[in-house]
Scaffold this active site. Structure first.
Site, PDB file in Angstrom:
ATOM      1  CD  GLU A 102      -3.088  -0.850   2.243  1.00  0.00           C
ATOM      2  OE1 GLU A 102      -2.840  -0.110   3.210  1.00  0.00           O
ATOM      3  OE2 GLU A 102      -4.112  -1.537   2.159  1.00  0.00           O
ATOM      4  CG  HIS A 211      -9.770   7.081   1.807  1.00  0.00           C
ATOM      5  ND1 HIS A 211     -10.059   6.968   0.469  1.00  0.00           N
ATOM      6  CD2 HIS A 211      -8.987   6.020   2.106  1.00  0.00           C
ATOM      7  CE1 HIS A 211      -9.480   5.882  -0.008  1.00  0.00           C
ATOM      8  NE2 HIS A 211      -8.824   5.286   0.965  1.00  0.00           N
ATOM      9  NE  ARG A 256      -5.069   6.512   2.267  1.00  0.00           N
ATOM     10  CZ  ARG A 256      -5.405   5.687   3.239  1.00  0.00           C
ATOM     11  NH1 ARG A 256      -5.602   6.124   4.450  1.00  0.00           N
ATOM     12  NH2 ARG A 256      -5.562   4.402   3.001  1.00  0.00           N
ATOM     13  CG  HIS A 312     -10.250   7.099   6.196  1.00  0.00           C
ATOM     14  ND1 HIS A 312     -11.267   6.189   6.025  1.00  0.00           N
ATOM     15  CD2 HIS A 312      -9.086   6.395   6.115  1.00  0.00           C
ATOM     16  CE1 HIS A 312     -10.733   4.982   5.849  1.00  0.00           C
ATOM     17  NE2 HIS A 312      -9.420   5.076   5.912  1.00  0.00           N
ATOM     18  NE  ARG A 347      -4.683   5.674   9.059  1.00  0.00           N
ATOM     19  CZ  ARG A 347      -5.453   4.760   8.449  1.00  0.00           C
ATOM     20  NH1 ARG A 347      -5.521   3.536   8.936  1.00  0.00           N
ATOM     21  NH2 ARG A 347      -6.153   5.064   7.393  1.00  0.00           N
TER      22      ARG A 347
HETATM   23  C1  LIG Z   1     -14.060   2.516   5.842  1.00  0.00           C
HETATM   24  C2  LIG Z   1     -12.806   2.382   6.658  1.00  0.00           C
HETATM   25  C3  LIG Z   1     -11.782   1.565   6.211  1.00  0.00           C
HETATM   26  C4  LIG Z   1     -10.606   1.420   6.957  1.00  0.00           C
HETATM   27  N1  LIG Z   1      -9.637   0.563   6.520  1.00  0.00           N
HETATM   28  C5  LIG Z   1      -8.532   0.367   7.291  1.00  0.00           C
HETATM   29  C6  LIG Z   1      -7.553  -0.597   6.922  1.00  0.00           C
HETATM   30  O1  LIG Z   1      -7.664  -1.276   5.917  1.00  0.00           O
HETATM   31  N2  LIG Z   1      -6.454  -0.741   7.730  1.00  0.00           N
HETATM   32  C7  LIG Z   1      -6.282  -0.013   8.886  1.00  0.00           C
HETATM   33  O2  LIG Z   1      -5.275  -0.197   9.582  1.00  0.00           O
HETATM   34  N3  LIG Z   1      -7.219   0.893   9.252  1.00  0.00           N
HETATM   35  C8  LIG Z   1      -8.333   1.082   8.508  1.00  0.00           C
HETATM   36  N4  LIG Z   1      -9.267   1.996   8.905  1.00  0.00           N
HETATM   37  C9  LIG Z   1      -9.121   2.615  10.237  1.00  0.00           C
HETATM   38  C10 LIG Z   1      -9.409   1.540  11.309  1.00  0.00           C
HETATM   39  O3  LIG Z   1     -10.490   0.758  10.862  1.00  0.00           O
HETATM   40  C11 LIG Z   1      -9.753   2.137  12.664  1.00  0.00           C
HETATM   41  O4  LIG Z   1      -8.780   3.069  13.047  1.00  0.00           O
HETATM   42  C12 LIG Z   1      -9.822   1.036  13.726  1.00  0.00           C
HETATM   43  O5  LIG Z   1     -10.701   0.013  13.317  1.00  0.00           O
HETATM   44  C13 LIG Z   1     -10.286   1.610  15.055  1.00  0.00           C
HETATM   45  O6  LIG Z   1     -10.517   0.548  15.935  1.00  0.00           O
HETATM   46  P1  LIG Z   1     -10.941   0.843  17.414  1.00  0.00           P
HETATM   47  O7  LIG Z   1     -11.095  -0.480  18.088  1.00  0.00           O
HETATM   48  O8  LIG Z   1     -10.043   1.830  18.021  1.00  0.00           O
HETATM   49  O9  LIG Z   1     -12.370   1.580  17.306  1.00  0.00           O
HETATM   50  P2  LIG Z   1     -13.683   1.259  16.456  1.00  0.00           P
HETATM   51  O10 LIG Z   1     -13.542   0.043  15.640  1.00  0.00           O
HETATM   52  O11 LIG Z   1     -14.068   2.512  15.788  1.00  0.00           O
HETATM   53  O12 LIG Z   1     -14.742   0.904  17.599  1.00  0.00           O
HETATM   54  C14 LIG Z   1     -15.190   1.878  18.506  1.00  0.00           C
HETATM   55  C15 LIG Z   1     -16.272   1.263  19.384  1.00  0.00           C
HETATM   56  O13 LIG Z   1     -16.587   2.131  20.466  1.00  0.00           O
HETATM   57  C16 LIG Z   1     -17.979   2.162  20.678  1.00  0.00           C
HETATM   58  N5  LIG Z   1     -18.312   3.432  21.341  1.00  0.00           N
HETATM   59  C17 LIG Z   1     -18.105   4.701  20.877  1.00  0.00           C
HETATM   60  N6  LIG Z   1     -18.521   5.588  21.786  1.00  0.00           N
HETATM   61  C18 LIG Z   1     -18.994   4.881  22.859  1.00  0.00           C
HETATM   62  C19 LIG Z   1     -19.589   5.235  24.108  1.00  0.00           C
HETATM   63  N7  LIG Z   1     -19.784   6.505  24.481  1.00  0.00           N
HETATM   64  N8  LIG Z   1     -19.982   4.241  24.954  1.00  0.00           N
HETATM   65  C20 LIG Z   1     -19.819   2.929  24.600  1.00  0.00           C
HETATM   66  N9  LIG Z   1     -19.270   2.554  23.418  1.00  0.00           N
HETATM   67  C21 LIG Z   1     -18.874   3.517  22.572  1.00  0.00           C
HETATM   68  C22 LIG Z   1     -18.575   1.997  19.289  1.00  0.00           C
HETATM   69  O14 LIG Z   1     -19.880   1.469  19.345  1.00  0.00           O
HETATM   70  C23 LIG Z   1     -17.580   1.007  18.657  1.00  0.00           C
HETATM   71  O15 LIG Z   1     -17.964  -0.305  18.959  1.00  0.00           O
HETATM   72  C24 LIG Z   1     -10.454   2.147   8.171  1.00  0.00           C
HETATM   73  C25 LIG Z   1     -11.475   2.986   8.618  1.00  0.00           C
HETATM   74  C26 LIG Z   1     -12.657   3.101   7.883  1.00  0.00           C
HETATM   75  C27 LIG Z   1     -13.742   3.987   8.389  1.00  0.00           C
END
Ligand SMILES: Cc1cc2nc3c(=O)[nH]c(=O)nc-3n(C[C@H](O)[C@H](O)[C@H](O)COP(=O)(O)OP(=O)(O)OC[C@H]3O[C@@H](n4cnc5c(N)ncnc54)[C@H](O)[C@@H]3O)c2cc1C
Length: 476
Positions: A102, A211, A256, A312, A347
């Site tokens: 990538e 993005h 990007r 994004h 990032r």
């Molecule tokens: C479309 C898309 C594609 C992507 N592709 C990639 C990729 O290929 N590779 C990569 O490295 N990154 C990618 N990213 C970024 C990556 O997906 C995220 O940074 C990562 O998944 C974040 O994970 P996380 O566990 O920190 O939070 P998230 O997966 O965002 O989960 C957050 C959780 O917190 C919960 N929550 C929020 N507020 C509260 C609250 N007040 N009380 C209780 N629960 C709450 C939500 O319900 C959710 O379950 C992508 C992002 C997007 C949007």
């Protein structure tokens, strides 16, 4: 009992790892299928290839981070990522055997399963957590209880006050707070706002990654992955011009941030922008998920797909050390809600799933030995909360897109600051959380009088060494 807030890659991997180490864990989440992990596409970066090493991965991360990476965090995540992948595989997850390349990576190191790898990991971790009997509760966390700088508990919407001496925030970022976004509506900065009000340091809030190629056919938001452009997809305007070459010699394969600004400028001129997929050979075979998306909306590879740049990923967040510890004893932050310093000002693609997995899996090694956050790499600003008007989230999304978006300047940033300083940033509802993180983003972007990473100011278009430092905020 240890409480994990959020069920993305960071929260779920922490819960499983803690459970396996003998701790009692409960996961609380606002929405079980919310978050970015559920919709993440490309994959997870780890130096597992034959001609690769954590040092080369670290070097690539630091180049993209544009002078602001915390090198300790970079070295930690790049070394730990292959080990975390091994543990995930020991738990039973299987990646495909090939590694993808990538943008910004000098080696093939993006592990994937399908072209919806985030979703694959999410499904697996949810299955594993249920199999182990980890309790998963749907509720929204509204605030934290802190006494003498120690965590004492938290308050949820439906269950009220719950006592706890260890809380792991894994609530994701706030990409949804822009009118055009690739994120789900759960990602509005709750965790950052809640932690800030409790006394945590937030940092790097000006760095929001856009993005360039998001679409929303019939309102179904969908990310058109970078690989499509690598395989020959073209970006054209409604006059059929491949205008991206006017902005960068690599055209569609430009970085990007450059591509996002190019598409944004085209929209400002009144042109529409499309992706043309018709040159990709064996499209259906190579991109089944994109193909299904098009079919769902009665389109095919010969149709022009309308695209826009969308918010994004958020580089900044709750500042933590490499153990996920904040400055409040017992409060941890992991995944996109945190700011480990790994991403700096921008990032590197696929580093966020890696970061979430490393911090999630490793937290069980540290949870009983508190050290606490220490830093000396920036300037600290304080901010007072205000008890003003409640602003609707959709209005916030428009304000942010127009004023704290892809191209920023003093006038726009001051407009956003003046709106949000009269808003309610004090209460514990979602609108106040959204206004608070938006205010911090605008303030940090106004303070940083330079362009660096994904922060672009048309009135200060160059990088300035004087600003090679982090901007921190703390409640007054
Ligand atoms: C479309 C898309 C594609 C992507 N592709 C990639 C990729 O290929 N590779 C990569 O490295 N990154 C990618 N990213 C970024 C990556 O997906 C995220 O940074 C990562 O998944 C974040 O994970 P996380 O566990 O920190 O939070 P998230 O997966 O965002 O989960 C957050 C959780 O917190 C919960 N929550 C929020 N507020 C509260 C609250 N007040 N009380 C209780 N629960 C709450 C939500 O319900 C959710 O379950 C992508 C992002 C997007 C949007």
């Amino acid at each position: 009992m240890i409480y994990v807030i959020g069920n993305g890659i960071a929260g779920l991997s922490a819960a499983i790892s803690l459970f396996n180490s003998g701790y009692k864990v409960t996961v609380i989440t606002k929405n079980i299928t919310g978050g970015s992990t559920y919709i993440a596409k490309g994959g997870l970066a780890a130096a597992v290839g034959e001609n690769d090493s954590p040092e080369i991965h670290a070097k690539d991360t630091i180049i993209v981070g544009d002078g602001l990476c915390d090198e300790k965090a970079v070295s930690y995540v790049t070394k730990e990522a292959p080990l975390a992948v091994e543990i995930l595989e020991k738990w039973g997850f299987r990646f495909a055997s090939d590694l993808r390349l990538e943008g910004g990576h000098s080696r093939r190191r993006v592990l994937h399963k399908t072209d919806e790898t985030g979703r694959d990991i999410y499904d697996f971790l949810m299955y594993k957590a249920k199999q182990l009997g980890i309790q998963l509760v749907e509720d929204r966390v509204k605030s934290l209880k802190v006494e003498n700088n120690e965590i004492k508990g938290f308050i949820t919407e439906r269950r009220g006050e719950i006592s706890a001496d260890k809380i792991i925030l894994a609530t994701g970022g706030y990409g949804y707070l822009y009118k055009y976004s690739s994120n789900q509506s759960t990602n509005i900065g709750d965790g950052m706002a809640i932690a800030f009000r409790a006394g945590a340091f937030l940092a790097d809030m000006e760095f929001v990654q856009f993005h360039p190629t998001v679409t929303a056919l019939d309102d179904e938001t969908f990310l058109l992955t970078e690989t499509l452009r690598g395989e020959g997809a073209k970006i054209i305007n409604d006059k059929g011009e491949r205008f991206t070459f006017k902005y960068h010699e690599k055209g569609e394969l430009a970085p990007r941030d450059v591509l996002s600004r190019a598409i944004y400028s085209e929209y400002l001129k009144g042109n529409k922008v499309f992706m043309d997929l018709s040159n990709i050979e064996n499209f259906e075979e190579k991109f089944p998920v994109v193909n299904n998306y098009l079919k769902r909306h009665n389109l095919s590879v010969i149709d022009k797909i309308p695209i826009f740049p969308g918010a994004h990923f958020v580089d900044g967040g709750i500042r933590v050390n490499t153990r996920g510890e904040t400055n409040i004893e017992g409060l941890y932050a992991i995944g996109e809600v945190s700011d480990t310093g790994l991403h700096g000002a921008n990032r590197l693609a696929s580093n966020s799933l890696a970061e979430g997995l490393v911090f999630g899996i490793n937290i069980s090694n540290y949870i009983d030995k508190w050290e606490g956050l220490y830093f000396n790499d920036g300037e600290i600003y304080s901010l007072q909360l205000t008890n003003g008007n409640l602003i609707d989230i959709n209005e916030i999304r428009t304000i942010n897109w127009e004023n704290i978006g892809i191209v920023r300047n003093e006038e726009k940033l001051n407009k956003a600051i003046s709106i949000y300083t009269q808003a309610d940033t004090f209460s514990t509802n979602e609108n106040s959380n959204a206004a608070l993180v938006s205010l911090l983003t605008a303030k940090a972007a106004e303070i940083r009088k330079e362009s660096r990473g994904n922060h672009y100011r048309e009135d200060y278009p160059s990088k300035d060494n004087k600003w090679k430092k982090r901007i921190y905020f703390k409640i007054q």
